[in-house]
Scaffold this motif. Structure first.
Motif, PDB file in Angstrom:
ATOM      1  N   PHE A   1      37.616  71.032  21.304  1.00 22.43           N
ATOM      2  CA  PHE A   1      36.739  69.852  21.273  1.00 22.43           C
ATOM      3  C   PHE A   1      37.022  68.967  22.481  1.00 22.43           C
ATOM      4  CE2 PHE A   1      35.896  65.527  19.230  1.00 22.43           C
ATOM      5  CZ  PHE A   1      34.536  65.592  19.463  1.00 22.43           C
ATOM      6  N   ALA A   2      38.296  68.702  22.704  1.00 20.86           N
ATOM      7  CA  ALA A   2      38.681  67.857  23.839  1.00 20.86           C
ATOM      8  C   ALA A   2      38.224  68.484  25.156  1.00 20.86           C
ATOM      9  CB  ALA A   2      40.190  67.654  23.852  1.00 20.86           C
ATOM     10  N   VAL A   3      38.418  69.799  25.260  1.00 16.76           N
ATOM     11  CA  VAL A   3      38.049  70.486  26.508  1.00 16.76           C
ATOM     12  C   VAL A   3      36.536  70.390  26.739  1.00 16.76           C
ATOM     13  CG1 VAL A   3      37.856  72.741  27.613  1.00 16.76           C
ATOM     14  CG2 VAL A   3      39.992  72.064  26.515  1.00 16.76           C
ATOM     15  N   PHE A   4      35.777  70.616  25.689  1.00 16.45           N
ATOM     16  CA  PHE A   4      34.312  70.588  25.877  1.00 16.45           C
ATOM     17  C   PHE A   4      33.797  69.185  26.159  1.00 16.45           C
ATOM     18  CE2 PHE A   4      34.385  74.778  23.687  1.00 16.45           C
ATOM     19  CZ  PHE A   4      33.826  75.484  24.741  1.00 16.45           C
ATOM     20  N   VAL A   5      34.412  68.194  25.516  1.00 15.70           N
ATOM     21  CA  VAL A   5      33.998  66.814  25.804  1.00 15.70           C
ATOM     22  C   VAL A   5      34.320  66.484  27.266  1.00 15.70           C
ATOM     23  CG1 VAL A   5      34.478  64.392  25.336  1.00 15.70           C
ATOM     24  CG2 VAL A   5      34.160  65.975  23.454  1.00 15.70           C
ATOM     25  N   TRP A   6      35.504  66.902  27.683  1.00 19.14           N
ATOM     26  CA  TRP A   6      35.891  66.652  29.078  1.00 19.14           C
ATOM     27  C   TRP A   6      34.927  67.332  30.043  1.00 19.14           C
ATOM     28  CZ3 TRP A   6      37.435  70.440  32.602  1.00 19.14           C
ATOM     29  CH2 TRP A   6      37.866  69.948  33.829  1.00 19.14           C
ATOM     30  N   PHE A   7      34.597  68.588  29.706  1.00 17.13           N
ATOM     31  CA  PHE A   7      33.688  69.348  30.567  1.00 17.13           C
ATOM     32  C   PHE A   7      32.333  68.645  30.671  1.00 17.13           C
ATOM     33  CE2 PHE A   7      30.427  72.553  31.270  1.00 17.13           C
ATOM     34  CZ  PHE A   7      30.954  73.243  32.348  1.00 17.13           C
ATOM     35  N   THR A   8      31.815  68.234  29.526  1.00 19.15           N
ATOM     36  CA  THR A   8      30.513  67.554  29.510  1.00 19.15           C
ATOM     37  C   THR A   8      30.565  66.268  30.320  1.00 19.15           C
ATOM     38  OG1 THR A   8      30.227  68.395  27.285  1.00 19.15           O
ATOM     39  CG2 THR A   8      28.689  66.713  27.989  1.00 19.15           C
ATOM     40  N   MET A   9      31.671  65.550  30.137  1.00 13.28           N
ATOM     41  CA  MET A   9      31.808  64.262  30.811  1.00 13.28           C
ATOM     42  C   MET A   9      31.928  64.434  32.317  1.00 13.28           C
ATOM     43  SD  MET A   9      34.585  61.513  29.718  1.00 13.28           S
ATOM     44  CE  MET A   9      35.570  60.941  31.046  1.00 13.28           C
ATOM     45  N   LYS A  10      32.536  65.561  32.705  1.00 10.01           N
ATOM     46  CA  LYS A  10      32.846  65.761  34.122  1.00 10.01           C
ATOM     47  C   LYS A  10      31.687  66.428  34.865  1.00 10.01           C
ATOM     48  CE  LYS A  10      36.408  65.326  36.931  1.00 10.01           C
ATOM     49  NZ  LYS A  10      37.055  64.034  37.129  1.00 10.01           N
ATOM     50  N   PHE A  11      31.132  67.469  34.247  1.00 12.79           N
ATOM     51  CA  PHE A  11      30.205  68.328  34.991  1.00 12.79           C
ATOM     52  C   PHE A  11      28.759  68.287  34.520  1.00 12.79           C
ATOM     53  CE2 PHE A  11      34.382  70.458  35.294  1.00 12.79           C
ATOM     54  CZ  PHE A  11      34.561  70.296  36.656  1.00 12.79           C
ATOM     55  N   VAL A  12      28.541  67.851  33.292  1.00 15.26           N
ATOM     56  CA  VAL A  12      27.183  67.955  32.756  1.00 15.26           C
ATOM     57  C   VAL A  12      26.461  66.613  32.789  1.00 15.26           C
ATOM     58  CG1 VAL A  12      25.822  68.455  30.706  1.00 15.26           C
ATOM     59  CG2 VAL A  12      27.737  69.935  31.320  1.00 15.26           C
ATOM     60  N   TRP A  13      27.101  65.608  32.217  1.00 14.95           N
ATOM     61  CA  TRP A  13      26.406  64.337  32.028  1.00 14.95           C
ATOM     62  C   TRP A  13      26.080  63.622  33.341  1.00 14.95           C
ATOM     63  CZ3 TRP A  13      24.101  62.556  27.751  1.00 14.95           C
ATOM     64  CH2 TRP A  13      23.662  61.239  27.770  1.00 14.95           C
ATOM     65  N   PRO A  14      27.078  63.405  34.217  1.00 10.65           N
ATOM     66  CA  PRO A  14      26.774  62.570  35.408  1.00 10.65           C
ATOM     67  C   PRO A  14      25.653  63.100  36.295  1.00 10.65           C
ATOM     68  CG  PRO A  14      29.129  62.848  35.120  1.00 10.65           C
ATOM     69  CD  PRO A  14      28.482  63.795  34.178  1.00 10.65           C
ATOM     70  N   PRO A  15      25.670  64.410  36.668  1.00 15.14           N
ATOM     71  CA  PRO A  15      24.565  64.857  37.551  1.00 15.14           C
ATOM     72  C   PRO A  15      23.203  64.751  36.885  1.00 15.14           C
ATOM     73  CG  PRO A  15      25.964  66.712  36.922  1.00 15.14           C
ATOM     74  CD  PRO A  15      26.658  65.486  36.461  1.00 15.14           C
ATOM     75  N   LEU A  16      23.151  65.032  35.591  1.00 15.07           N
ATOM     76  CA  LEU A  16      21.858  64.965  34.900  1.00 15.07           C
ATOM     77  C   LEU A  16      21.326  63.543  34.870  1.00 15.07           C
ATOM     78  CD1 LEU A  16      22.353  67.424  31.922  1.00 15.07           C
ATOM     79  CD2 LEU A  16      20.642  67.566  33.702  1.00 15.07           C
ATOM     80  N   VAL A  17      22.203  62.617  34.480  1.00 14.69           N
ATOM     81  CA  VAL A  17      21.762  61.225  34.399  1.00 14.69           C
ATOM     82  C   VAL A  17      21.403  60.695  35.781  1.00 14.69           C
ATOM     83  CG1 VAL A  17      22.567  58.891  33.901  1.00 14.69           C
ATOM     84  CG2 VAL A  17      22.970  60.707  32.264  1.00 14.69           C
ATOM     85  N   LYS A  18      22.201  61.119  36.760  1.00 14.99           N
ATOM     86  CA  LYS A  18      21.949  60.658  38.127  1.00 14.99           C
ATOM     87  C   LYS A  18      20.574  61.131  38.609  1.00 14.99           C
ATOM     88  CE  LYS A  18      23.777  61.194  42.697  1.00 14.99           C
ATOM     89  NZ  LYS A  18      23.745  62.584  43.154  1.00 14.99           N
TER      90      LYS A  18
END
Lengths: 287, 156
Positions: free
Chosen positions: B14-31
């Motif tokens: 869970f921690a790993v996937f949240v970290w992954f999402t926070m690092k690689f998925v969310w910022p570029p998409l929102v940007k």
């Protein structure tokens, strides 16, 4: 898949048993052959099926979203990116709606929870016997495919959220502020004689309030999914009771599956929303 | 409900996937979504501006057209006036010319009349002289009797 040689009770029990790998007190590290063996392993055991399916599903989510994020541009979106952005927009709106402080963790956390819980719940719609049958052909005798019917999964997520609640409560308000919040409310007094009483009562009330958050989070999801899965298993039992019951069961299964589409989405949404709300409360200075 | 090591494994993943999402998925998409939002807003503003400008240009064109029409009307009016003036002038000139020519003709006629009269007079004098000669049957000295002849001619 139900042969005459096993009873309904055995069939249900078989379906609710995880593929467990653990340290058996008598036989050492091994795959548990029966539910009893799995129980005897105690804490030092891993539900291989749960871990496999949950990590597999999360990887699926991570893979597609990462693919979309890598290609993301301000141009005209298409296909996958459109879909991903729709979900991101939905999560973003939910977070904006209920989370007032500024924290870059919350939105990705909410997205991960929503997508993961949704995908794990979605496994419920796969016919209950399909994957266990395939795995039994491959020589694996226990296979529980819906990870969110395993309390380990829901508790792990809820504890993760709980940890973040405590972390941010202390980070935003300091240890003193957090303790003060736990002991200074709801009963307030300036009388020094009464103070210890109110403190203890407040601590009990607020402590229950705090502990209830992860417990309710995890048990709500677990209970819903477990019950849903149970009903699917019971319906599939009807297939072995002649073709009239079989047709009736098939209809029931269809109806229940359609209804379950709502349930799995709703459960994922509730888990996500409550996480956001709890974290918002952890950030807020006062209740 | 078997709570076991799975819990820990799930926590970690869970921690790993949240970290992954926070690092690689969310910022570029929102940007990219924010960028697109800004781009669309810009585009809309530009379209609005363009429309406004077009409206203004149309207004200006209308104004120009109106002005040109007015000018054309003025020019036509002026030209008409001038033409009338020219015609008037020509008329007066022609009249003057006519009058002058008439006067000249009259003068010439008068001159002609005078000359004719003069000639007539001299002829008459000659005739008178010739008559007198005939009457007198004798040659009159023209030089000597010129004054008499002339006096006679004048009396005619």
């Amino acid at each position: 898949m139900v042969g005459n040689e096993i009873t309904s009770a055995e069939y249900i029990k078989h379906h609710l048993t995880n593929l467990t790998f653990g340290n058996h007190p008598d036989h050492g590290w091994m795959l548990a052959g029966t539910a009893e063996e799995a129980k005897e392993m105690g804490f030092w055991a891993v539900h291989v099926d749960t871990v496999f399916w949950s990590i597999g599903l999360a990887s699926l989510f991570a893979f597609y979203f990462y693919k979309a994020a890598k290609k993301a541009s301000a141009g005209v979106p298409s296909g996958l990116q459109n879909f991903v952005e729709m979900i991101v927009e939905f999560i973003d709106e939910s977070v904006r709606g209920s989370f007032s402080a500024k924290n870059d963790l919350v939105a990705p956390l909410a997205l991960t929870i929503f997508a993961w819980v949704f995908l794990m719940n979605l496994m419920d719609l796969v016919p209950v016997d399909l994957i266990p049958w395939i795995s039994s052909v491959l020589g694996i005798h226990h296979m529980k495919v819906v990870p969110s019917t395993d309390p380990n999964v829901t508790f792990a997520m809820a504890f993760g959220v709980f940890f973040l609640i405590i972390f941010y409560s202390i980070k935003m308000k300091g240890v003193g502020g957090f303790v003060g919040e736990l002991t200074g409310m709801p009963f307030q007094t300036n009388n020094l004689l009464l103070k210890p009483f109110t403190t203890v009562i407040n601590l009990i009330l607020e402590g229950v309030n705090l502990i209830a958050k992860p417990i309710s989070l995890s048990l709500r999801l677990f209970g819903n999914m477990y019950a849903g899965e149970m009903i699917f298993i019971l319906i599939s039992l009807m297939y072995s009771a002649g073709w009239v019951m079989g047709i009736f069961g098939g209809t029931l299964q269809l109806v229940w599956a359609i209804f379950h589409i709502l349930v799995i989405t709703l459960q994922a949404f509730i888990f996500m929303t409550l996480t956001i709300v709890y974290l918002d409360m952890a950030h807020a200075e006062h209740h | 409900m078997n709570i076991n090591l799975t819990l820990i494994a799930q926590l970690v993943s869970f921690a790993v996937f949240v970290w992954f999402t926070m690092k690689f998925v969310w910022p570029p998409l929102v940007k990219s979504m924010d960028e697109r939002k800004a781009k669309i807003a810009d585009g809309l503003a530009a379209a609005e501006r363009g429309q406004h400008e077009q409206e203004m240009a149309r207004e200006r064109a209308k104004e120009y057209l109106h002005e040109a029409k007015q000018q054309a009307a003025e020019i036509t009016a002026k030209a008409e006036k001038q033409a009338a003036l020219i015609v008037e002038e020509a008329k007066t000139k022609a009249q003057e010319e006519g009058a002058r020519q008439l006067a000249a003709a009259q003068a010439e006629i008068e001159q002609e009349v005078n000359r004719a009269r003069e000639e007539l007079r001299s002829r008459v004098a000659e005739l008178a002289v010739a008559g007198a000669e005939k009457i007198l049957r004798r040659e009159i000295d023209t030089d000597a009797h010129k004054d008499i002849v002339e006096a006679v001619a004048k009396q005619i």
